[in-house]
Design a protein around this motif. Structure first.
Motif: not given
Length: 288
Positions: A89, A92-93, A110, A112, A115, A117
């Protein structure tokens, strides 16, 4: 002027019957859902004003990457399935780790990863996971990764994967009649042929509200009968007699109607009060 249904919270949402198909496997659930969808369209055709739609769609057309944790390999590396899920996760998000105050507002902090993508789905296999002893292991060494197709959304009822076939009968068809058609012509034949292991079919929506309303009405009716019986028992001063008296009427003795006990008691009370006040009946006064 359009009046919404008794069972609906808003206009247009009160006459829908939900046929819920629950089970452990999505492909099996969707196979049973397709049978119910086509059978419902045949039993309640759209040309007669009925509407049938699946929630979500009947096809598993969305590509997905399914990661199944290998508990043995996770245990060898000192990890749990939750640790693996949080690591995936994070790339991911993102993973919410805390809630902080920033410029007078409470916001989520958060964690994270970079990126990714623009990368392909195959790069998920090489996502890094840090073990308990500080080593970095790719995801493919801790889980089985399969590229397959899945639904646009997964519905759950009582923690079971569920899809719904929503049936909205025409205005001319009573709700109970539509429920009977679904049970006899749609669900009944499918159950007789046999359902796959773990698959359950349940009628919900307005059908549940109709049954709940009927149960409340029966309870209220019984309570009203008990209250009426108790009131009559107080009036007649006899517990088992009110039902018989209400059915047959006042009893008769020697061809003369029997006076109610409540009226006799009232008459005697008035007479005692008159005697106490010194007022005597004229006949009684003359006899003296």
């Amino acid at each position: 002027m359009f009046q919404p249904s008794l069972f609906g919270r808003s206009i247009g949402s009160g006459r829908s019957i939900d046929v819920e198909i629950s089970g452990p496997d999505l492909e099996t659930i969707y196979a049973v859902g397709r049978d119910i969808f086509f059978s419902a369209n045949s039993a309640m055709p759209r040309s007669q004003g009925n509407r049938v739609r699946p929630l979500p769609s009947l096809t598993l057309g969305e590509p997905e990457v399914r990661i199944t944790p290998d508990r043995i390999r996770l245990s060898d590396n000192g990890l749990s399935a939750r640790d693996l899920g949080e690591a995936v996760d994070a790339f991911n998000d993102g993973v919410r780790v805390a809630e902080v105050t920033y410029e007078g507002k409470r916001i989520d902090l958060t964690l994270k990863g970079p990126d990714r993508g623009n990368e392909s789905t195959q790069s998920i296999r090489s996502l890094p996971v840090v073990t308990s002893d500080g080593r970095i292991v790719p995801v493919e060494n801790l889980a089985n990764i399969v590229e397959t197709n899945g639904p646009t959304e997964i519905m759950r009822i009582d923690r079971s994967r569920t899809m719904t076939v929503q049936v909205s009968p025409s205005d001319e068809m009573p709700l109970q009649a539509a429920i009977d058609v679904l049970r006899e012509k749609v669900i009944g034949p499918i159950v007789e042929r046999g359902l796959p292991d773990g698959v359950r079919i349940r009628i919900a929506g307005s059908a549940d509200k109709l049954a709940e309303t009927w149960d409340h009405m029966v309870l209220d009716l019984l309570l009203a009968l008990v209250i009426v019986y108790l009131v009559m028992a107080v009036l007649f001063r006899e517990l088992p007699v009110p039902v018989r008296r209400s059915a047959v009427g006042a009893g008769r003795r020697g061809g003369r109607p029997r006076r109610p006990r409540a009226a006799q008691s009232l008459r005697h009370a008035i007479a005692r009060h008159a005697d106490h006040a010194g007022l005597r009946h004229p006949d009684r006064h003359r006899s003296q």
